[in-house]
Design an enzyme around this catalytic site. Structure first.
Site, PDB file in Angstrom:
ATOM      1  N   HIS A  78       0.827  -1.212   0.000  1.00 31.26           N
ATOM      2  CA  HIS A  78       0.000   0.000   0.000  1.00 31.26           C
ATOM      3  C   HIS A  78       0.860   1.260   0.000  1.00 31.26           C
ATOM      4  O   HIS A  78       0.530   2.251  -0.658  1.00 31.26           O
ATOM      5  CB  HIS A  78      -0.943   0.016   1.200  1.00 31.26           C
ATOM      6  CG  HIS A  78      -1.856  -1.165   1.262  1.00 31.26           C
ATOM      7  ND1 HIS A  78      -2.633  -1.444   2.363  1.00 31.26           N
ATOM      8  CD2 HIS A  78      -2.127  -2.149   0.352  1.00 31.26           C
ATOM      9  CE1 HIS A  78      -3.325  -2.554   2.137  1.00 31.26           C
ATOM     10  NE2 HIS A  78      -3.025  -2.984   0.924  1.00 31.26           N
ATOM     11  N   HIS A 263      -0.151 -11.054  -4.945  1.00 31.19           N
ATOM     12  CA  HIS A 263       1.192 -10.493  -4.795  1.00 31.19           C
ATOM     13  C   HIS A 263       2.265 -11.407  -5.384  1.00 31.19           C
ATOM     14  O   HIS A 263       3.151 -10.951  -6.114  1.00 31.19           O
ATOM     15  CB  HIS A 263       1.500 -10.258  -3.315  1.00 31.19           C
ATOM     16  CG  HIS A 263       0.538  -9.330  -2.645  1.00 31.19           C
ATOM     17  ND1 HIS A 263       0.390  -8.008  -3.027  1.00 31.19           N
ATOM     18  CD2 HIS A 263      -0.330  -9.524  -1.619  1.00 31.19           C
ATOM     19  CE1 HIS A 263      -0.518  -7.435  -2.247  1.00 31.19           C
ATOM     20  NE2 HIS A 263      -0.961  -8.329  -1.396  1.00 31.19           N
TER      21      HIS A 263
END
Length: 310
Positions: A78, A263
């Site tokens: 993030h 991811h």
């Protein structure tokens, strides 16, 4: 030109998975530094951890970086997305533990802090990675792909059995502040059954529905306040993808397609890209190219109107 943040900015909170208090400070850095993390709590080993694709190690449900002595920093995606989305190319990030604070579960608090301090241009040309041919990796029915394009585009689709999520897809050209306008306030999400499983395995210990995560259960959104966007889950997956792609160390000129990707698969895609010298070229950015990058022209007022509120 390359950039850095004008002045230091600090964020405090808890780690999503470890649940421990966490403090992170973004500091200005000189040209050609790139993005680095410094573990200020580590004194007996090399405390510097590079924010780079080849420093990623396998970790459940997040992106974890490590250095040659095994010092690590996790849940960086993030923050990395915020830096890329604001057009910050160089920074030293001091952190007092092994996990970046989750804050509200999105990138919006990081974006607000970065833009409040301002972006400073440096006296060095910016380079980008131009994708020259398609590169694709798969894991079962999950796919991640990069193809040639004049600017960064992200095309993502997800499918969940929970009706409150279901099938969602979205495609964005990432120029003109699209990350700030469209994606940065979308929060991490999970299914209720997954929360119970994760916590039984020592993960998601800092997760609080409504505060830093959206929790779904079948037809229901369990988090107080509901969703910030009707398609918040796929927007958050795009946010994650930008953060993971930012580990390429230069902006990418290409179209990223993610189908149920996570991811690990995005990192495998970067490894496949850089393993083939014919698949990419590093280019120096002219003014026209810079104008097509995610952070071009972004300003603090661009946060106005978002569901996120400081």
């Amino acid at each position: 030109m390359q950039t850095t943040i004008k002045n230091a900015v600090t964020f405090t909170g808890v780690g999503l998975h470890g649940g421990a208090p966490a403090r992170v400070t973004i500091l200005p850095a000189s040209a050609e530094t790139g993005i680095w993390f410094r573990r200020v709590d580590v004194t007996d080993k090399d405390a510097l951890v590079p924010a780079r694709w080849d420093a990623v190690e396998a970790a459940p449900l997040c992106t974890r970086l490590f250095n040659h002595e095994g010092v690590s920093v996790s849940t960086v995606e993030h923050l990395m997305a915020a830096l890329a989305g604001c057009g910050v190319h160089n920074a030293m990030i001091e952190i007092d533990g092994p996990e970046v604070p989750i804050l509200d579960g999105s990138s919006a608090p990081f974006v607000q802090g970065i833009l409040a301090k301002g972006i400073r241009r440096l006296r060095a040309p910016l380079r980008a990675i131009r994708v020259l041919k398609p590169v694709e990796v798969r894991n079962g029915d999950a796919i991640a792909r990069l193809e040639p394009a004049d600017a960064l585009e992200i095309d993502f689709s997800i499918d969940f059995v929970d009706a409150a999520i279901g099938h969602q897809e979205k495609r964005l050209h990432m120029a003109n502040g699209a990350f700030v306008h469209e994606l940065c306030d979308s929060r991490t999400f999970c299914r209720r059954a997954d929360v119970e499983m994760m916590q039984a395995n020592g993960l998601a210990l800092g997760g609080v529905p409504g505060e830093n995560a959206v929790v779904f259960d079948g037809d229901d959104v369990l988090s107080p306040g509901g969703l910030r966007h009707s398609d918040e889950p796929v927007r958050h997956k795009m946010l994650d993808a930008l953060g993971d792609l930012a580990l390429a160390s230069c902006p990418i000129l290409g179209r990223y397609t993610g189908i149920r990707a996570g991811h690990a698969l995005t990192n495998q895609l970067l490894r496949a890209l850089f393993a083939d010298p014919r698949a990419y070229r590093v280019v120096q950015c002219d003014a026209d190219t810079v104008a097509r990058l995610p952070g071009a022209g972004v300003k603090r007022g661009d946060l106005a109107g978002l569901a996120y509120a400081a």
